[in-house]
Write an enzyme that holds these catalytic residues in place. Structure first.
Site, PDB file in Angstrom:
ATOM      1  N   CYS A   6      78.733  40.801 130.017  1.00 50.76           N
ATOM      2  CA  CYS A   6      77.409  41.065 129.447  1.00 50.76           C
ATOM      3  C   CYS A   6      76.727  42.160 130.267  1.00 50.76           C
ATOM      4  CB  CYS A   6      76.569  39.796 129.477  1.00 50.76           C
ATOM      5  SG  CYS A   6      74.811  40.090 129.156  1.00 50.76           S
ATOM      6  N   CYS A  40      74.807  39.124 125.942  1.00 50.18           N
ATOM      7  CA  CYS A  40      74.944  37.729 125.532  1.00 50.18           C
ATOM      8  C   CYS A  40      74.151  37.463 124.266  1.00 50.18           C
ATOM      9  CB  CYS A  40      74.384  36.784 126.602  1.00 50.18           C
ATOM     10  SG  CYS A  40      75.397  36.627 128.060  1.00 50.18           S
ATOM     11  N   CYS A  60      73.414  40.349 132.144  1.00 47.07           N
ATOM     12  CA  CYS A  60      73.529  39.331 133.194  1.00 47.07           C
ATOM     13  C   CYS A  60      74.869  39.405 133.918  1.00 47.07           C
ATOM     14  CB  CYS A  60      73.295  37.938 132.622  1.00 47.07           C
ATOM     15  SG  CYS A  60      74.679  37.299 131.641  1.00 47.07           S
ATOM     16  N   CYS A  81      71.405  33.947 129.073  1.00 45.86           N
ATOM     17  CA  CYS A  81      71.424  35.272 129.690  1.00 45.86           C
ATOM     18  C   CYS A  81      70.203  35.450 130.605  1.00 45.86           C
ATOM     19  CB  CYS A  81      71.431  36.325 128.591  1.00 45.86           C
ATOM     20  SG  CYS A  81      71.761  37.995 129.158  1.00 45.86           S
ATOM     21  N   GLY A  95      82.588  13.741 110.038  1.00 44.97           N
ATOM     22  CA  GLY A  95      83.158  14.853 109.288  1.00 44.97           C
ATOM     23  C   GLY A  95      83.064  14.721 107.785  1.00 44.97           C
TER      24      GLY A  95
END
Lengths: 293, 367, 202
Positions: free
Chosen positions: A245, A270, A248, A276, A36
């Protein structure tokens, strides 16, 4: 003319010269050992504009080898123009195999998304980062933000998030939502939607972040705690979508809104095109089997 | 049925073909040669070399041609090329006192040893468009005079002789100059790193900042002590040899500004300096650099920092046009994932707002 | 400088790809403490600098990274010559000045706190120590926890610096400052980033 053309140097494997790669590699190793923390590095000019993934490209160029399989996405899609361009760059300068399949990639360079499919040990996710400093919009000066990180002085960030709640009833940050890594450094996850934040937590994959213009590299090693900042009375929440979606039928994925006409017609699909397409393919394969019966 | 957009690859390919076509323009007109660009657009070449930080007129000309004359794009091309070059060593500092001078002027003295040399300047041209230049009219041969014997004394040396101007700065960290292309900036910078950044900084940005100091935003009472343009020798120390090896000559522009004097009970009053050095012939840039250099010395000279031009982190972080253009232009890349995230939140907050509104209407109606 | 064959030879077979493979292996083990990289590219430095330690030097060191050598390596003058010629790195006497330290005899290593720890503002400006060990599996079992490790990992390197567990606990407590360790042996290469917590098993 030909004299000028002739003395143009040939490029090295993966474009960068070896000294540059060593410098970046040293920065990556230190980034891994200080999760980080933003390691300053002597970012180079790349043959694509600053802000277009030069940090991610430098990281990828420094880690990639001939056995790697590279996937590049922008907004979750492999076919967005900048993703296409970066993929083509590595095909040219490193002669590396590429894929659009998340599961087959060893290195995934991304802008703005984390793939929906869970990443696995051994994979490296390389993020393109425009502004690596999570405190930048509270304090523009590097000299000040550096001190704040050194002293672990993150009160300002909490104040800002709480002001949002007071004004809007919500934390008004929807992407590039700040996280705390391993309980120490507040980190910018790059402008991914906060929907993707939980995927960073305890991921089996190594996550590397490159900010070329701002000259910073940082990392989240595998199996590292990544917590989105929040408050007890306002816990962190990801976006949810009301409908599945349209292509899909999947739920629980991040969706793009597609405007269909000028009468308010729209659909949601998606953003992760590989995910997808895989779901669509397996659905039609299933359908095919049923037909055959 | 809706099908997701595809064809990024083909679109890019086609865009590149169209770009190549537009770059070439009318095929019945001969293509520009690099010699024409280096010879006739020499100041454009100089700017690309200066801000591209690479002294190679041929490559700069190629970059200008490739960029269709877009200067920042050409600078970017040269920078991206420069990045890949191996580094053989570090030259000695160039000695501008030994310059083969083509132009040298001072605003602080009426006359001085070596005189005022106007050189190839636009300064006193009347800015009237010249129809003759539309064709290929042969200009007259220039007048030349015998070069002066020996080097021309710098104006700053004349002042230094009397102790009236501060000494040239000395390098910190053991005489090793900083290298901004090899180390990320760590503010506050040394003056060496700052001058390097200014030297490759955007001419327009530095010009505006320099101008702002003249208008009172960190006024520094500048006098153009001297501007000199000409060629200097670049020399390299080689470990096995006891003399420096000359590598060639480069054209540079140097500006020494003489600024606001300083003094105290302890130190006698002295003028301060602002300095600018850039590749090629680029007086405007060298002067702007010198003004910015002086403004950025505020904390070193104990001045209050009140104006943008004095703010080192602000000036240096935003002076590089390759960085600036990249980040501004990256806004054209798709951001629809983030936008969707914002859209979702704004819709939700509007719904909540309207809900509250309805609730309060309802309450009012009930009362 | 004495340019004999031992100085000039011993670089990677393929400098570009071997450096990449070495770095990638180091990335893997630094990101997953307790794991070992086995197919490490081969370098041939003068003894007693090991092949793996030599490969780390070739992959990561250059004129920007001062190197410190322990007395076992310093005594063999060919090693300093080899490192200087192959990498261009300056060899320094003071541990605190080094970016990398190469250690053939870990049991005699000066205290870890003598090496560059970085600052609170720039904790990355700290040393990486490369310890040549005889084994990664047959020493005392150490239990590792922290980033890069899902629950716990085991490593059994030998020999280690004196009072290693205590020294490492102090190093861990200095976080974000601290040094990072690379352990090289014929069995492979492992790493201990400063984030790893080490305890004795059992």
């Amino acid at each position: 003319m030909s004299a000028t053309a002739e003395h143009i140097a040939r490029y090295n494997f993966a474009y960068l010269d070896e000294q540059t790669k060593r410098m970046i590699r040293r920065a990556i190793l230190k980034a891994i050992s200080i999760p980080g923390y933003q390691v300053p590095f002597a970012s180079r000019e790349m043959p694509m504009p600053y802000g277009w993934g030069t940090g991610g490209v430098q990281v990828t160029a420094s880690i990639i080898g001939p056995d790697d399989v590279l996937k590049v996405i922008d907004q979750g899609a492999d076919d967005t123009t900048n993703a296409v361009s970066i993929r083509a760059f590595f095909q040219t300068v490193a002669d590396v195999a590429t894929t659009t399949e998340t599961g087959k990639a060893t290195i995934i360079q991304t802008r703005h998304r984390i793939p929906e499919e869970s990443l696995t040990a051994g994979q490296v996710l390389v993020y393109q980062v425009p502004i690596p400093e999570p405190l930048r919009f509270l304090e523009p000066r590097e000299t000040e933000t550096r001190k704040m990180h050194a002293l672990e002085e993150y009160g300002l960030m909490h104040v800002k998030l709480y002001e949002d709640i007071a004004r809007h009833g919500h934390i008004a940050t929807t992407y590039a939502y700040p996280v705390k890594v391993e309980g120490r450094y507040v980190m910018d996850p790059s402008p991914t939607p906060k929907f993707d934040n939980p995927k960073m937590h305890m991921s089996p994959a190594l996550q590397l972040f490159g900010a070329g213009r701002e000259k910073r590299i940082y990392a989240v090693p595998p199996f590292t705690r990544v917590e989105s900042l929040d408050f007890e009375d306002h816990p962190f929440q990801v976006q949810t979508f009301e409908e599945p979606c349209a292509l899909c039928g999947g739920t629980g994925t991040y969706l793009d809104e597609v405007v269909l006409d000028d009468r308010g017609g729209r659909m949601f699909v998606c953003s992760d095109t590989d995910y997808c397409e895989k779901r669509q393919a397996s659905a039609s394969a299933l359908l095919g089997e049923e037909d055959a019966r | 049925m809706y099908v997701a957009v595809k064809g990024g690859e083909a679109a890019i390919r086609n865009a590149h073909r169209l770009l190549a076509d537009r770059r070439r323009g009318d095929r019945s007109v001969p293509a520009l040669t690099l010699e024409q660009i280096t010879g006739q657009l020499a100041l454009a070449v100089d700017r690309v070399m200066a801000e591209g930080s690479l002294y190679d007129a041929g490559l700069a000309a190629l970059a200008i041609k490739q960029a269709r004359g877009d200067m920042i794009e050409a600078i970017f091309l040269l920078r991206a090329y420069r990045t890949t070059l191996p580094r053989f060593g570090y030259s000695r500092p160039v000695e501008t006192g030994e310059m083969l001078i083509e132009r040298r002027i001072s605003a602080t003295y009426k006359d001085l040893p070596g005189g005022q040399l106007l050189g190839p300047t636009f300064d006193y041209t009347h800015r009237l468009l010249d129809p003759d230049l539309a064709g290929d009219e042969q200009p007259q041969k220039p007048e030349t005079r015998e070069p002066e014997e020996g080097p021309l004394q710098r104006v700053s040396d004349i002042l230094a002789h009397e102790g009236l101007i501060e000494e040239d700065g000395v390098l910190s960290h053991g005489g090793e100059p900083a290298d901004i292309t090899r180390t990320p900036p760590d503010f506050p910078l040394g003056r060496d790193a700052r001058l390097q950044a200014l030297s490759r900084g955007d001419e327009g940005f530095l010009l505006a900042l320099g101008y702002s100091t003249q208008r009172g935003y960190a006024r520094s009472h500048p006098f153009a002590g001297e501007i000199r343009i000409g060629e200097v020798e670049v020399e390299l120390d080689v470990p096995e040899l006891d003399f420096p090896v000359p590598l060639g000559r480069i054209r540079v522009t140097e500006c020494q500004m003489v600024n606001q004097f300083k003094g105290s009970m302890m130190a006698p009053p002295q003028f301060t300096r602002g300095y600018g050095l850039v590749f090629g012939q680029s007086e405007r840039k060298a002067m702007a650099v010198a003004l910015c250099d002086r403004a950025l010395r505020a904390s070193e000279l104990g001045e209050d920092i009140t104006a943008p031009a004095q703010d080192e982190e602000f000036v240096i972080s935003h002076s590089d046009n390759v960085q600036a253009t990249g980040f501004v232009e990256h806004l054209k890349l798709p951001h629809y994932v983030d936008f969707q995230a914002e859209l979702g939140l704004v819709r939700q907050m509007r719904a909540e707002f309207e809900e509250r509104d309805r609730a309060s209407d309802h309450k009012e109606a009930a009362e | 400088m004495n340019l004999d064959a031992a100085t000039i030879e011993g670089h990677f077979t393929d400098p570009v790809l071997d450096a990449q493979a070495t770095f990638r292996a180091l990335t893997d083990v630094m990101a997953r403490p307790g794991t070992r990289a086995e197919n490490f590219p081969v370098a041939n430095p003068p003894a007693p600098l090991s092949s793996q330690a030599g490969a780390v030097a070739l992959a990561l060191c250059d004129a920007d990274t001062p190197i410190w050598l322990d007395s076992a390596l310093r005594e063999e003058s060919a090693i300093g010559g080899w490192l200087a010629f192959q990498t261009g790195a300056p060899i320094v006497r003071e541990p605190a000045e080094a970016h990398f330290a190469f250690v053939a005899n870990p049991a005699n290593l000066p205290a870890l706190e003598n090496f560059g720890q970085g600052s609170q503002e720039f904790p990355d400006r700290s040393a990486t120590l490369v310890l040549q060990v005889e084994t990664l599996s047959r020493g005392e079992q150490l239990r590792l926890e922290g980033p890069g490790i899902e629950t716990a990992a085991m490593l059994a390197p030998h020999p280690l610096p004196r009072h290693f567990i205590e020294q490492w606990a102090q190093n861990r407590a200095r976080f974000p400052r601290g040094i990072d360790l690379v352990l090289v042996s014929a069995e492979g290469v492992a790493a201990l980033p400063r984030t790893t917590t080490i305890s004795k098993e059992g």
